[in-house]
Design a protein around this motif. Structure first.
Motif, mmCIF file in Angstrom:
data_model
loop_
_atom_site.group_PDB
_atom_site.id
_atom_site.type_symbol
_atom_site.label_atom_id
_atom_site.label_comp_id
_atom_site.label_asym_id
_atom_site.label_seq_id
_atom_site.Cartn_x
_atom_site.Cartn_y
_atom_site.Cartn_z
ATOM 1 N N LEU A 1 -25.253 4.111 -18.376
ATOM 2 C CA LEU A 1 -24.553 2.826 -18.313
ATOM 3 C C LEU A 1 -25.286 1.796 -17.460
ATOM 4 O O LEU A 1 -24.849 0.649 -17.356
ATOM 5 N N GLY A 2 -26.384 2.207 -16.848
ATOM 6 C CA GLY A 2 -27.112 1.283 -15.984
ATOM 7 C C GLY A 2 -26.366 0.974 -14.699
ATOM 8 O O GLY A 2 -26.375 -0.164 -14.217
ATOM 9 N N ILE A 3 -25.716 2.009 -14.134
ATOM 10 C CA ILE A 3 -24.922 1.844 -12.925
ATOM 11 C C ILE A 3 -25.611 2.541 -11.766
ATOM 12 O O ILE A 3 -25.931 3.730 -11.840
ATOM 13 N N LEU A 4 -25.844 1.797 -10.685
ATOM 14 C CA LEU A 4 -26.418 2.360 -9.466
ATOM 15 C C LEU A 4 -25.302 2.847 -8.534
ATOM 16 O O LEU A 4 -24.151 2.440 -8.677
ATOM 17 N N PRO A 5 -25.627 3.719 -7.584
ATOM 18 C CA PRO A 5 -24.620 4.165 -6.619
ATOM 19 C C PRO A 5 -24.002 2.971 -5.888
ATOM 20 O O PRO A 5 -24.696 2.009 -5.559
ATOM 21 N N ARG A 6 -22.713 3.047 -5.651
ATOM 22 C CA ARG A 6 -22.012 1.949 -4.990
ATOM 23 C C ARG A 6 -20.804 2.485 -4.246
ATOM 24 O O ARG A 6 -20.414 3.644 -4.421
ATOM 25 N N PRO B 1 -10.737 -0.315 -1.501
ATOM 26 C CA PRO B 1 -9.496 -0.899 -2.027
ATOM 27 C C PRO B 1 -9.108 -2.174 -1.265
ATOM 28 O O PRO B 1 -9.204 -2.237 -0.039
ATOM 29 N N VAL B 2 -8.713 -3.191 -2.013
ATOM 30 C CA VAL B 2 -8.181 -4.431 -1.436
ATOM 31 C C VAL B 2 -6.669 -4.296 -1.445
ATOM 32 O O VAL B 2 -6.016 -4.418 -2.496
ATOM 33 N N VAL B 3 -6.112 -4.010 -0.271
ATOM 34 C CA VAL B 3 -4.685 -3.677 -0.161
ATOM 35 C C VAL B 3 -4.065 -4.475 0.973
ATOM 36 O O VAL B 3 -4.709 -4.711 2.012
ATOM 37 N N TYR B 4 -2.814 -4.893 0.774
ATOM 38 C CA TYR B 4 -2.063 -5.531 1.869
ATOM 39 C C TYR B 4 -0.587 -5.207 1.665
ATOM 40 O O TYR B 4 -0.074 -5.312 0.563
ATOM 41 N N GLN B 5 0.076 -4.783 2.740
ATOM 42 C CA GLN B 5 1.492 -4.401 2.697
ATOM 43 C C GLN B 5 1.755 -3.388 1.581
ATOM 44 O O GLN B 5 2.752 -3.462 0.855
ATOM 45 N N ASP B 6 0.831 -2.423 1.471
ATOM 46 C CA ASP B 6 0.935 -1.356 0.471
ATOM 47 C C ASP B 6 0.853 -1.856 -0.972
ATOM 48 O O ASP B 6 1.189 -1.122 -1.903
ATOM 49 N N VAL B 7 0.425 -3.099 -1.166
ATOM 50 C CA VAL B 7 0.246 -3.652 -2.507
ATOM 51 C C VAL B 7 -1.255 -3.721 -2.793
ATOM 52 O O VAL B 7 -2.011 -4.315 -2.022
ATOM 53 N N ARG B 8 -1.684 -3.105 -3.880
ATOM 54 C CA ARG B 8 -3.100 -3.068 -4.233
ATOM 55 C C ARG B 8 -3.423 -4.258 -5.142
ATOM 56 O O ARG B 8 -2.746 -4.501 -6.140
ATOM 57 N N PHE B 9 -4.488 -4.991 -4.791
ATOM 58 C CA PHE B 9 -4.869 -6.174 -5.555
ATOM 59 C C PHE B 9 -6.195 -6.027 -6.283
ATOM 60 O O PHE B 9 -6.495 -6.794 -7.189
ATOM 61 N N GLY B 10 -7.031 -5.062 -5.880
ATOM 62 C CA GLY B 10 -8.329 -4.896 -6.513
ATOM 63 C C GLY B 10 -9.266 -4.085 -5.640
ATOM 64 O O GLY B 10 -8.817 -3.234 -4.851
ATOM 65 N N TYR B 11 -10.576 -4.392 -5.740
ATOM 66 C CA TYR B 11 -11.580 -3.606 -5.018
ATOM 67 C C TYR B 11 -12.715 -4.496 -4.550
ATOM 68 O O TYR B 11 -13.123 -5.438 -5.243
ATOM 69 N N LEU B 12 -13.227 -4.176 -3.384
ATOM 70 C CA LEU B 12 -14.447 -4.794 -2.861
ATOM 71 C C LEU B 12 -15.587 -3.816 -3.140
ATOM 72 O O LEU B 12 -15.456 -2.610 -2.880
ATOM 73 N N TRP B 13 -16.713 -4.347 -3.646
ATOM 74 C CA TRP B 13 -17.825 -3.500 -4.067
ATOM 75 C C TRP B 13 -19.083 -3.784 -3.250
ATOM 76 O O TRP B 13 -19.400 -4.931 -2.962
ATOM 77 N N LEU B 14 -19.787 -2.680 -2.918
ATOM 78 C CA LEU B 14 -21.080 -2.754 -2.227
ATOM 79 C C LEU B 14 -22.057 -1.821 -2.929
ATOM 80 O O LEU B 14 -21.698 -0.691 -3.298
ATOM 81 N N PHE B 15 -23.295 -2.267 -3.107
ATOM 82 C CA PHE B 15 -24.342 -1.355 -3.583
ATOM 83 C C PHE B 15 -24.810 -0.496 -2.422
ATOM 84 O O PHE B 15 -24.923 -0.958 -1.283
ATOM 85 N N ASP B 16 -25.058 0.765 -2.736
ATOM 86 C CA ASP B 16 -25.531 1.694 -1.697
ATOM 87 C C ASP B 16 -26.497 2.693 -2.324
ATOM 88 O O ASP B 16 -26.259 3.903 -2.342
ATOM 89 N N THR B 17 -27.616 2.175 -2.830
ATOM 90 C CA THR B 17 -28.572 2.991 -3.583
ATOM 91 C C THR B 17 -29.100 4.161 -2.766
ATOM 92 O O THR B 17 -29.252 5.285 -3.280
ATOM 93 N N GLY C 1 -27.636 5.442 -0.080
ATOM 94 C CA GLY C 1 -26.592 6.125 0.689
ATOM 95 C C GLY C 1 -26.698 5.840 2.163
ATOM 96 O O GLY C 1 -26.369 6.699 3.003
ATOM 97 N N SER C 2 -27.151 4.628 2.498
ATOM 98 C CA SER C 2 -27.463 4.312 3.893
ATOM 99 C C SER C 2 -26.389 3.504 4.601
ATOM 100 O O SER C 2 -26.562 3.138 5.770
ATOM 101 N N LEU C 3 -25.294 3.220 3.951
ATOM 102 C CA LEU C 3 -24.235 2.471 4.630
ATOM 103 C C LEU C 3 -23.668 3.310 5.771
ATOM 104 O O LEU C 3 -23.272 4.469 5.588
ATOM 105 N N THR C 4 -23.632 2.723 6.954
ATOM 106 C CA THR C 4 -23.128 3.444 8.127
ATOM 107 C C THR C 4 -21.616 3.322 8.208
ATOM 108 O O THR C 4 -20.991 2.489 7.533
ATOM 109 N N ASP C 5 -21.023 4.139 9.065
ATOM 110 C CA ASP C 5 -19.580 4.061 9.270
ATOM 111 C C ASP C 5 -19.182 2.685 9.801
ATOM 112 O O ASP C 5 -18.126 2.152 9.438
ATOM 113 N N GLU C 6 -20.037 2.113 10.650
ATOM 114 C CA GLU C 6 -19.732 0.782 11.184
ATOM 115 C C GLU C 6 -19.724 -0.253 10.064
ATOM 116 O O GLU C 6 -18.840 -1.122 9.997
#
Length: 401
Positions: free
Chosen positions: A80-85, A89-105, A107-112
């Motif tokens: 599908l031409g999809i890289l790791p990401r 979840p975009v959530v407020y008051q237990d209501v889900r509105f969507g998702y925030l996406w980050l590329f992480d080819t 796997g280097s995203l830190t906990d911070e």
């Protein structure tokens, strides 16, 4: 809302040095940053079309993101031409509105960094929540004012019109036109709350297409109402069909509906006169329900003599319009009734009548003489023609045919 989301996405992208995007629950793009580092073919396609293609939607649903309560790492998919990401979840008051996406080819995203993304997703959720509340309040206020706009009381209509314009809910652009969509039941079913929600969703879909302040909407017990500038309808004559199609799609999960009729009133000179166009649209719906040739899209301006007849309650028409000659014709021969209607619709043109019925002209003349014998009317007399013609149309409205 979108401007706020865009600023947040851009700020996070600069801080992390990565591409960032926010999608709604249907994976339609709400905001996305300039590319920082790697991107993939799928994200490019989503940005270009503003929504995920079907194969991407299927892949996303397999990830079961609806269960996620925090950041989720998603693997690559070469087909599908999809890289790791990472999806947050975009959530407020237990209501889900969507998702925030980050590329992480790598796997280097830190906990911070994931914490920063989660904080941004939470802020985005608060923005979406606030926007939904404002939208709901606006819709409720709009509904109250549109109900008043369609009131029988002229003073109430004038106040509602002024309030809609002054509050910025409607931008006056000359005359206005009212469209109505009404579901046709397959049996004895009536419109229930789920159906009204479906009609509201159909109006919302069309409303988003028309743009801010471009229309007014209301769902009544058995139909949906859309008020638009007449110029909009002239520029986009496909809108009635779009309303019908959208309503059918929203109601399609319920087998009790066989169709949706859409009626268009004549233009009203200003917003405070929208009640006139609304009443005309209701009249047109009534005609379309008993004269199928007008369905499923009917304009009041196309009703001809039916426009005059439909302006009275149907139960009053029998006392004034159904001449005994019409009943005699119906009792004698339905085929002659059809011939009489077509002959009168064609202004007594025997050639045109014969062509439409697939008969020789002499046969039409023979039938006309039989019609005159049965009804005791002289169809060469204008008053007699008018009497019979009106009576025939009233008979159709009363369902006698």
């Amino acid at each position: 809302m979108l401007e706020e989301l865009q600023r947040m996405v851009d700020a996070l992208a600069r801080r992390l040095g990565r591409a960032v995007a926010v999608d709604d629950l249907d994976f339609r793009v709400l905001a996305y940053s300039a590319h920082h580092g790697e991107g993939d073919d799928m994200r490019a396609r989503v940005i270009l079309s503003r929504e995920a293609p079907p194969e991407a939607m299927a892949w996303l649903r397999r990830q079961r993101l609806g269960r996620a309560t925090g950041p989720v790492r998603l693997p690559a998919d070469d087909d599908l031409g999809i890289l790791p990401r990472v999806a947050v979840p975009v959530v407020y008051q237990d209501v889900r509105f969507g998702y925030l996406w980050l590329f992480d080819t790598e796997g280097s995203l830190t906990d911070e960094e994931l914490g920063l993304a989660s904080a941004t997703a939470a802020d985005a959720g608060a923005i979406c929540f606030r926007d939904r509340i404002v939208s709901q309040l606006r819709t409720a206020r709009e509904g109250e004012l549109v109900r008043d706009l369609l009131s029988e009381d002229e003073r109430v209509r004038d106040v509602a019109s002024a309030s809609l314009i002054e509050s910025g809910l409607f931008a006056p652009r000359g005359d206005v036109t009212v469209m109505i969509a009404r579901p046709l039941p397959a049996g004895a079913d009536s419109v229930d709350e789920d159906d009204r929600i479906a009609l509201q969703a159909a109006l919302t879909t069309l409303f988003s297409r028309l743009g801010d302040r471009g229309s007014l909407r209301l769902v009544r017990p058995d139909h949906a109402v859309l008020v638009i500038p007449s110029t909009t309808l002239r520029r986009s004559p496909e809108l009635p069909e779009a309303l019908r199609t959208t309503a059918l799609q929203r109601l399609s999960k319920r087998a009790k509906w066989r169709d949706v009729h859409v009626a268009i009133g004549s233009p009203a000179s200003r917003l405070s006169n929208a009640m006139t166009s609304y009443t005309q649209a209701l009249d047109a719906l009534r005609v379309a329900e008993v004269v199928p040739s007008f369905a499923p899209l009917v304009a009041h301006e196309a009703l001809g003599i039916y426009a005059l007849l439909a302006s009275r309650p149907f139960d009053q028409l029998g006392a004034y319009g159904v001449h005994p000659a019409v009943r005699q014709l119906l009792d004698a021969d339905r085929e002659l009734f059809t011939t009489a209607e077509l002959y009168l619709d064609r202004a007594g043109d025997a050639r045109a009548t014969a062509a439409e019925l697939g008969l020789h002209r002499a046969s039409v003349y023979h039938r006309v003489r039989r019609i005159e014998d049965i009804t005791q009317l002289d169809l060469s007399d204008g008053q007699h023609r008018l009497l019979l013609h009106l009576g025939i149309k009233v008979a159709r409205l009363l369902g006698l045919v």
